[in-house]
Scaffold this active site. Structure first.
Site, short mmCIF file in Angstrom:
data_model
loop_
_atom_site.label_atom_id
_atom_site.label_comp_id
_atom_site.label_asym_id
_atom_site.label_seq_id
_atom_site.Cartn_x
_atom_site.Cartn_y
_atom_site.Cartn_z
CG HIS A 185 19.13 -21.28 28.44
ND1 HIS A 185 17.74 -20.27 28.85
CD2 HIS A 185 18.09 -21.20 27.47
CE1 HIS A 185 17.03 -20.06 28.41
NE2 HIS A 185 16.55 -20.77 27.04
NE ARG A 220 20.43 -18.59 24.67
CZ ARG A 220 19.95 -19.47 23.95
NH1 ARG A 220 20.09 -21.11 23.90
NH2 ARG A 220 19.00 -19.24 23.30
CG HIS A 273 20.30 -24.26 26.84
ND1 HIS A 273 19.84 -25.38 27.37
CD2 HIS A 273 20.35 -24.32 25.48
CE1 HIS A 273 18.86 -25.07 25.81
NE2 HIS A 273 19.16 -23.76 25.57
C1 LIG Z 1 14.57 -27.43 27.14
C2 LIG Z 1 15.50 -27.51 25.99
C3 LIG Z 1 15.38 -25.98 24.80
C4 LIG Z 1 16.32 -26.45 23.50
N1 LIG Z 1 15.29 -25.53 22.26
C5 LIG Z 1 16.20 -24.87 21.39
C6 LIG Z 1 15.05 -24.14 20.63
O1 LIG Z 1 14.69 -23.17 20.53
N2 LIG Z 1 15.82 -23.70 19.36
C7 LIG Z 1 17.14 -24.87 18.96
O2 LIG Z 1 17.54 -24.01 18.07
N3 LIG Z 1 17.54 -25.18 19.88
C8 LIG Z 1 16.71 -25.23 21.01
N4 LIG Z 1 18.10 -26.53 22.33
C9 LIG Z 1 18.71 -27.46 21.96
C10 LIG Z 1 18.40 -28.16 20.30
O3 LIG Z 1 17.02 -28.92 20.84
C11 LIG Z 1 19.42 -29.07 20.38
O4 LIG Z 1 21.44 -28.73 20.37
C12 LIG Z 1 19.39 -30.11 19.16
O5 LIG Z 1 17.86 -30.74 19.20
C13 LIG Z 1 20.50 -31.41 19.44
O6 LIG Z 1 19.99 -32.42 18.32
P1 LIG Z 1 20.78 -34.15 17.91
O7 LIG Z 1 19.72 -34.70 17.04
O8 LIG Z 1 22.26 -32.73 17.58
O9 LIG Z 1 20.66 -35.14 19.22
P2 LIG Z 1 19.25 -34.77 20.62
O10 LIG Z 1 18.13 -34.62 19.97
O11 LIG Z 1 19.56 -34.73 21.56
O12 LIG Z 1 19.58 -36.70 20.01
C14 LIG Z 1 20.71 -37.05 20.30
C15 LIG Z 1 19.42 -38.43 19.70
O13 LIG Z 1 20.79 -39.57 19.72
C16 LIG Z 1 20.39 -41.26 20.65
N5 LIG Z 1 21.39 -41.48 21.89
C17 LIG Z 1 22.90 -40.75 22.33
N6 LIG Z 1 23.48 -41.04 22.53
C18 LIG Z 1 22.98 -43.13 22.35
C19 LIG Z 1 23.76 -44.27 22.77
N7 LIG Z 1 24.98 -44.28 23.37
N8 LIG Z 1 23.34 -45.39 22.07
C20 LIG Z 1 21.52 -44.75 20.72
N9 LIG Z 1 21.62 -43.87 20.90
C21 LIG Z 1 22.13 -42.54 21.12
C22 LIG Z 1 19.20 -39.82 22.15
O14 LIG Z 1 18.47 -41.13 21.91
C23 LIG Z 1 18.64 -39.57 20.52
O15 LIG Z 1 17.59 -39.55 20.13
C24 LIG Z 1 16.96 -26.73 22.77
C25 LIG Z 1 17.70 -27.81 24.50
C26 LIG Z 1 17.00 -27.96 25.34
C27 LIG Z 1 17.41 -29.85 25.84
#
Ligand SMILES: Cc1cc2nc3c(=O)[nH]c(=O)nc-3n(C[C@H](O)[C@H](O)[C@H](O)COP(=O)(O)OP(=O)(O)OC[C@H]3O[C@@H](n4cnc5c(N)ncnc54)[C@H](O)[C@@H]3O)c2cc1C
Length: 558
Positions: free
Chosen positions: A239, A284, A345
């Site tokens: 990012h 980006r 990011h």
């Molecule tokens: C600061 C920031 C800002 C962002 N802004 C945006 C935005 O504005 N728009 C956008 O589209 N994207 C954005 N992103 C990217 C986006 O947030 C993520 O790509 C997305 O939320 C990922 O969702 P997910 O459900 O795949 O994983 P996550 O939301 O990361 O969830 C992962 C889950 O897995 C669990 N987990 C992991 N490993 C284990 C394990 N071994 N055992 C048990 N549980 C485990 C964790 O506890 C968590 O509950 C941003 C990211 C960040 C960091």
């Protein structure tokens, strides 16, 4: 070790991807949902900018598709992108039915909005105003809040909070459940007909990252050990604008530039005009590299984001979270120059899946940031990742509940078997024998930042590989002196996972001898047209191949 509970579906992860799968499954199915921290602690929670979806009167899925393909630098899977943008509007409405409250236009305001009054933001490389947001810049927190509330009403879902999934259980080549450690240190197993990886990303592998501490690549490591193929790992998005204050990293959303903020160097020049026609709203990777380039030219460790020409009141109202973060460091978002630099990011690569979330391992699915559907290609379009977790989460739920036509998993992106080039350097030349696992973790992050971040070359990558292999050996040696109990802790497993995935990322970065999207090699500065559409896929075991695509190279990596 306790064992026993049997579920229809076990979901690892409580971000947007895992929660979308869980809540879309019918209540007749028994579901287990695991989160390693408290429910809600995830990358999702910190998302600021929002969720991109073609709902504006001047917008269409076709335009959203076009913008996504351009950002992806000719490496997106167009079919997957088409699903993303076409199913996006209905998925966003489902999210609202689940209770998510996106920001709405105030009467009399001239802000950009959908015909039914949902406010739309603008982000880099989007040709339209198309980003739904909540609480100004607290979109992820609102999504987590609403989905967690909905989850609490579901008696069919058993929540295993603060429970770390350490291993997938396998039988006859299929995934049959998982092993986990709860917060009291007790290890247990659950059996499941289907297991869904929704573990999120790998930003924690780098010293400077926008990701919270839990992004340690667990899902990639779990999948790898179970024999799943991982693809496109060389593509890590950095990012451009992470606030650098007191050694901490806080994201400053792209939406801030979408509202008109400028980037300035130490000489006060609005330098992006020299780098891209879209200036601050270029993709980006372009913006992040331009910032790095200015930092190197000026020999400084940051550049500046400038909102001073924008209406202060409006900026504070639009970005309350960022405003508060700046305030906590004595900075006024709208009146001070904000010191920023790029940071790791978003992981575009991941567990290779088809558009129904199938991995190449029977019984194992992946969705969200841990998965690679191919929608992001070499560079993710801003705000497409929440959408991906949502859209493909709903699709996985449809398949698992039998409500969708479940195509045979295709390996259509597979073809040729290749072995890794002989680039091994004897790891014995380095020793990290005196380090404990916490020190090793810091060392991985330092090495990845130094050699495997925005600017890469062969010699740096080989040096990184040598260091990481030596660290892996040291951890292995340390494990012989360490109690079983310690080795089963989440911290220990996370360190193992970080080292494993770091080595795979480096191998992928070495393999791609060109510059494309987020992967920039200073020794191969040009995009190589012959690699357009080509993916490098790593696997411990060769999967059965049912399709043929000459653009995919499969690498057996033991
Ligand atoms: C600061 C920031 C800002 C962002 N802004 C945006 C935005 O504005 N728009 C956008 O589209 N994207 C954005 N992103 C990217 C986006 O947030 C993520 O790509 C997305 O939320 C990922 O969702 P997910 O459900 O795949 O994983 P996550 O939301 O990361 O969830 C992962 C889950 O897995 C669990 N987990 C992991 N490993 C284990 C394990 N071994 N055992 C048990 N549980 C485990 C964790 O506890 C968590 O509950 C941003 C990211 C960040 C960091």
């Amino acid at each position: 070790m306790a064992s026993g509970q049997i579920y229809d579906v076990a979901i690892i992860g409580g971000g947007i991807a895992g929660l979308s799968v869980a809540l879309r499954l019918p209540q007749s199915m028994r579901v287990a949902l695991f989160t390693k921290g408290q429910l809600g602690e995830s990358n999702t929670r910190y998302a600021q900018g929002g969720l991109s979806v073609a709902l504006g009167a001047d917008d269409s899925p076709a335009l959203h598709l076009q913008d996504t393909l351009v950002a992806g630098a000719s490496l997106c899977d167009e079919d997957a992108v088409r699903i993303l943008v076409e199913e996006g509007p209905a998925a966003a409405r489902w999210l609202m039915q689940m209770g998510v409250q996106f920001d709405r236009k105030q009467p009399g305001s001239d802000a950009h909005a959908t015909p039914d009054g949902l406010l739309l933001g603008r982000e880099a490389a989007h040709s339209r105003w198309r980003v739904l947001h909540a609480g100004g810049d607290a979109t992820g927190a609102e999504i987590e809040r609403a989905l967690m509330t909905a989850l609490q009403k579901r008696t069919s879902i058993t929540l295993y909070e603060e429970t770390y999934v350490s291993r997938l259980l396998m039988h006859d080549g299929a995934c049959t459940g998982l092993e986990a450690v709860n917060k009291d240190g007790q290890t247990f197993t659950v059996m499941s007909r289907s297991t869904v990886l929704a573990n999120g990303g790998a930003g924690g592998l780098w010293l400077h990252t926008s990701n919270p501490a839990g992004a340690t690549a667990d899902g990639l490591a779990l999948a790898w050990r179970a024999g799943a193929a991982l693809t496109d790992l060389e593509f890590m998005q950095f990012h451009p604008t992470v606030l650098l204050m007191d050694g901490t990293s806080h994201l400053i959303s792209e939406a801030v530039r979408g509202e008109g903020a400028y980037l300035r160097n130490h000489a006060g020049e609005r330098f992006m005009l020299r780098y891209a026609a879209q200036a601050e709203l270029a993709p980006r990777d372009v913006v992040a590299r331009a910032i790095l380039s200015e930092m190197l030219a000026e020999e400084t460790d940051c550049q500046y984001l400038d909102l001073r020409h924008l209406a202060a009141e409006k900026m504070h109202a639009r970005f309350p979270t960022i405003s508060a973060i700046c305030g906590s460091y004595g900075l006024d978002l709208a009146r001070d120059l904000l010191p920023i630099a790029p940071a790791a990011h978003y992981c575009m690569g991941g567990v290779m899946v088809d558009t129904n979330g199938h991995t190449n391992v029977p019984g194992l699915y992946a969705v969200g940031e841990v998965a690679c559907t191919g929608v992001h290609g070499a560079n993710r379009l801003a705000s497409n990742s929440l959408l991906e977790g949502l859209v493909f989460g709903l699709r996985v739920a449809g398949v698992l509940s039998g409500n969708s036509v479940d195509s045979e998993p295709t390996n259509a992106r597979h073809t040729v078997l290749a072995s890794l080039p002989d680039e091994q350097i004897a790891p014995e030349t380095l020793s990290f024998a005196t380090m404990d696992d916490a020190a090793m973790r810091s060392e991985v992050r330092r090495i990845m930042w130094q050699f495997v971040s925005l600017c890469r070359d062969q010699s740096g990558l080989l040096e990184a590989k040598q260091h990481i292999q030596a660290l892996r050996q040291s951890l292995f040696a340390l494990s012989r002196e360490t109690s079983e109990q310690t080795m089963h802790t989440a911290r220990w497993k996370e360190t193992e996972n970080m080292l494993l995935v770091a080595e795979l990322v480096i191998a992928a970065a070495l393999k791609r001898c060109e510059s494309r999207g987020s992967h920039w090699r200073s020794d191969y500065e040009q995009l190589d047209e012959t690699l357009t559409g080509c993916h490098y896929t790593f696997t411990r075991e060769m999967p059965a191949m049912t399709g043929a695509n000459p653009r995919q190279e499969i690498i057996a990596y033991a």
